[in-house]
Design a protein around this motif. Structure first.
Motif, PDB file in Angstrom:
ATOM      1  N   THR A  44      -4.044 -10.970   6.760  1.00 32.42           N
ATOM      2  CA  THR A  44      -2.800 -10.362   7.240  1.00 32.42           C
ATOM      3  C   THR A  44      -1.873 -11.368   7.922  1.00 32.42           C
ATOM      4  O   THR A  44      -0.726 -11.044   8.215  1.00 32.42           O
ATOM      5  CB  THR A  44      -3.091  -9.189   8.188  1.00 32.42           C
ATOM      6  OG1 THR A  44      -3.920  -9.632   9.278  1.00 32.42           O
ATOM      7  CG2 THR A  44      -3.788  -8.056   7.452  1.00 32.42           C
ATOM      8  N   GLU A  48       1.273  -8.536   3.716  1.00 34.35           N
ATOM      9  CA  GLU A  48       1.254  -7.150   4.191  1.00 34.35           C
ATOM     10  C   GLU A  48       0.325  -6.364   3.271  1.00 34.35           C
ATOM     11  O   GLU A  48       0.543  -6.292   2.060  1.00 34.35           O
ATOM     12  CB  GLU A  48       2.669  -6.561   4.139  1.00 34.35           C
ATOM     13  CG  GLU A  48       2.750  -5.079   4.440  1.00 34.35           C
ATOM     14  CD  GLU A  48       2.246  -4.726   5.822  1.00 34.35           C
ATOM     15  OE1 GLU A  48       1.325  -3.876   5.924  1.00 34.35           O
ATOM     16  OE2 GLU A  48       2.764  -5.309   6.797  1.00 34.35           O
ATOM     17  N   SER A  50      -0.522  -3.034   3.610  1.00 30.90           N
ATOM     18  CA  SER A  50      -0.148  -1.634   3.436  1.00 30.90           C
ATOM     19  C   SER A  50       0.625  -1.435   2.135  1.00 30.90           C
ATOM     20  O   SER A  50       1.663  -2.043   1.913  1.00 30.90           O
ATOM     21  CB  SER A  50       0.695  -1.155   4.618  1.00 30.90           C
ATOM     22  OG  SER A  50       1.031   0.209   4.465  1.00 30.90           O
ATOM     23  N   GLY A  51       0.059  -0.620   1.257  1.00 25.94           N
ATOM     24  CA  GLY A  51       0.694  -0.333  -0.022  1.00 25.94           C
ATOM     25  C   GLY A  51       0.425  -1.353  -1.102  1.00 25.94           C
ATOM     26  O   GLY A  51       0.814  -1.152  -2.262  1.00 25.94           O
ATOM     27  N   THR A  69      -8.921  -1.352   2.740  1.00 28.16           N
ATOM     28  CA  THR A  69      -8.435   0.019   2.558  1.00 28.16           C
ATOM     29  C   THR A  69      -7.925   0.598   3.868  1.00 28.16           C
ATOM     30  O   THR A  69      -6.879   1.274   3.903  1.00 28.16           O
ATOM     31  CB  THR A  69      -9.560   0.901   1.985  1.00 28.16           C
ATOM     32  OG1 THR A  69      -9.984   0.354   0.728  1.00 28.16           O
ATOM     33  CG2 THR A  69      -9.082   2.325   1.765  1.00 28.16           C
ATOM     34  N   GLU A  71      -6.546  -0.940   6.129  1.00 28.40           N
ATOM     35  CA  GLU A  71      -5.257  -1.570   6.416  1.00 28.40           C
ATOM     36  C   GLU A  71      -4.146  -1.034   5.508  1.00 28.40           C
ATOM     37  O   GLU A  71      -3.002  -1.474   5.597  1.00 28.40           O
ATOM     38  CB  GLU A  71      -5.362  -3.086   6.246  1.00 28.40           C
ATOM     39  CG  GLU A  71      -6.221  -3.776   7.282  1.00 28.40           C
ATOM     40  CD  GLU A  71      -5.584  -3.790   8.662  1.00 28.40           C
ATOM     41  OE1 GLU A  71      -4.348  -3.849   8.755  1.00 28.40           O
ATOM     42  OE2 GLU A  71      -6.342  -3.734   9.657  1.00 28.40           O
ATOM     43  N   GLY A  72      -4.492  -0.092   4.636  1.00 29.54           N
ATOM     44  CA  GLY A  72      -3.493   0.550   3.794  1.00 29.54           C
ATOM     45  C   GLY A  72      -3.422   0.045   2.371  1.00 29.54           C
ATOM     46  O   GLY A  72      -2.560   0.488   1.597  1.00 29.54           O
ATOM     47  N   ALA A  73      -4.312  -0.877   1.990  1.00 24.04           N
ATOM     48  CA  ALA A  73      -4.298  -1.402   0.631  1.00 24.04           C
ATOM     49  C   ALA A  73      -4.898  -0.398  -0.351  1.00 24.04           C
ATOM     50  O   ALA A  73      -5.740   0.427   0.005  1.00 24.04           O
ATOM     51  CB  ALA A  73      -5.076  -2.708   0.570  1.00 24.04           C
ATOM     52  N   LYS A  74      -4.444  -0.496  -1.601  1.00 22.76           N
ATOM     53  CA  LYS A  74      -5.018   0.279  -2.701  1.00 22.76           C
ATOM     54  C   LYS A  74      -6.002  -0.641  -3.403  1.00 22.76           C
ATOM     55  O   LYS A  74      -5.608  -1.546  -4.145  1.00 22.76           O
ATOM     56  CB  LYS A  74      -3.913   0.741  -3.652  1.00 22.76           C
ATOM     57  CG  LYS A  74      -2.859   1.615  -2.972  1.00 22.76           C
ATOM     58  CD  LYS A  74      -1.702   1.910  -3.910  1.00 22.76           C
ATOM     59  CE  LYS A  74      -0.621   2.725  -3.193  1.00 22.76           C
ATOM     60  NZ  LYS A  74       0.564   2.964  -4.072  1.00 22.76           N
TER      61      LYS A  74
END
Length: 237
Positions: A44, A48, A50-51, A69, A71-74
């Motif tokens: 990070t 970024e 996230s997303g 995940t 942290e918002g990752a796919k």
């Protein structure tokens, strides 16, 4: 295992035998649990999450995959150790996390998913395969132009033998005996060369150090002697 498989049969057996310990934070993978926040921190610092669409290669029981995940990752995650992958799936389901775990080899997966991912991670895997160059090439193929690849492994020198094997496996018992083979460790200069040869630009290195007195790990960009991470960016087309 297919003819193109990047995995070594003995390594798959070893990690499958430990499949019931992946989520025991005091068990065989306690060190991975301890350093996971540091791995996420390093990632990070550069991207970024996230997303972002992230590929985690050699995911094992899913420790890094879950961190990414959260942290918002796919996250899509690959491994060839079936029992370890099942442990990852089970734990993710228990936590209500949506992670696309696949029993697939990165060598073939990259061929059908070229330029798909914003970021690709491959942590603590390269020292367990016979041809790390082919793995790095596949990682570079899977990431988008301008995307990032994050790697971690162990340096190869007398200090890493002393601390990464003698101390970690036999004295401090941070990881199970037989986890590592020193001749498979990779120098940062070697890893950087592998990256450059396939269109990845090494951007940053940092080490992970261990303090036996406080039993704690820390990032240290001045000490790459044992465990280290590398951030690379794929060249824009």
């Amino acid at each position: 295992m297919t003819a193109q498989s990047s995995a070594r049969a003995d390594e798959l057996i070893k990690f499958n035998q430990l499949s019931d310990q992946w989520w025991d934070q005091d068990g065989a993978f306690a060190a991975l649990h301890a350093i996971n926040p540091l791995r996420i921190q390093f990632i990070t610092q550069h991207v970024e999450l996230s997303g972002a669409r992230v590929l985690d290669v050699g995911c094992g029981g899913g420790i890094l995959s879950e961190g990414l995940t959260l942290e918002g990752a796919k996250v899509t995650a690959l491994d060839l150790a079936a029992d370890a992958l099942q442990a990852a799936k089970t734990h993710a389901n228990e936590q209500g996390l949506n992670i696309d775990y696949r029993l697939e080899d990165i060598l073939s997966f990259a061929e059908t998913h070229a330029g798909t991912f914003d970021q690709v991670t491959c942590m603590e895997m390269l020292e367990h395969v016979d041809q790390p160059e082919s793995i790095v090439q596949a990682l570079a193929k899977a990431v988008k132009p301008g995307g990032w690849v994050f790697l971690s492994t162990l340096n190869r020198n007398p200090k890493s033998w002393l601390f990464g094997i003698v101390a970690a496996e036999y004295l401090l018992k941070l990881v199970p005996r037989g986890t590592h083979d020193h001749k498979r460790f990779i120098k940062p200069s070697e890893l950087a060369r592998m990256a450059r040869q396939v269109g990845l630009n090494p951007v940053a290195f940092t080490g992970i150090t261990y303090n036996p007195l406080t039993r704690s790990y820390a990032l240290n960009a001045q000490d790459l002697d044992v465990n280290y991470l590398m951030a690379c960016r794929r060249h824009e087309i």
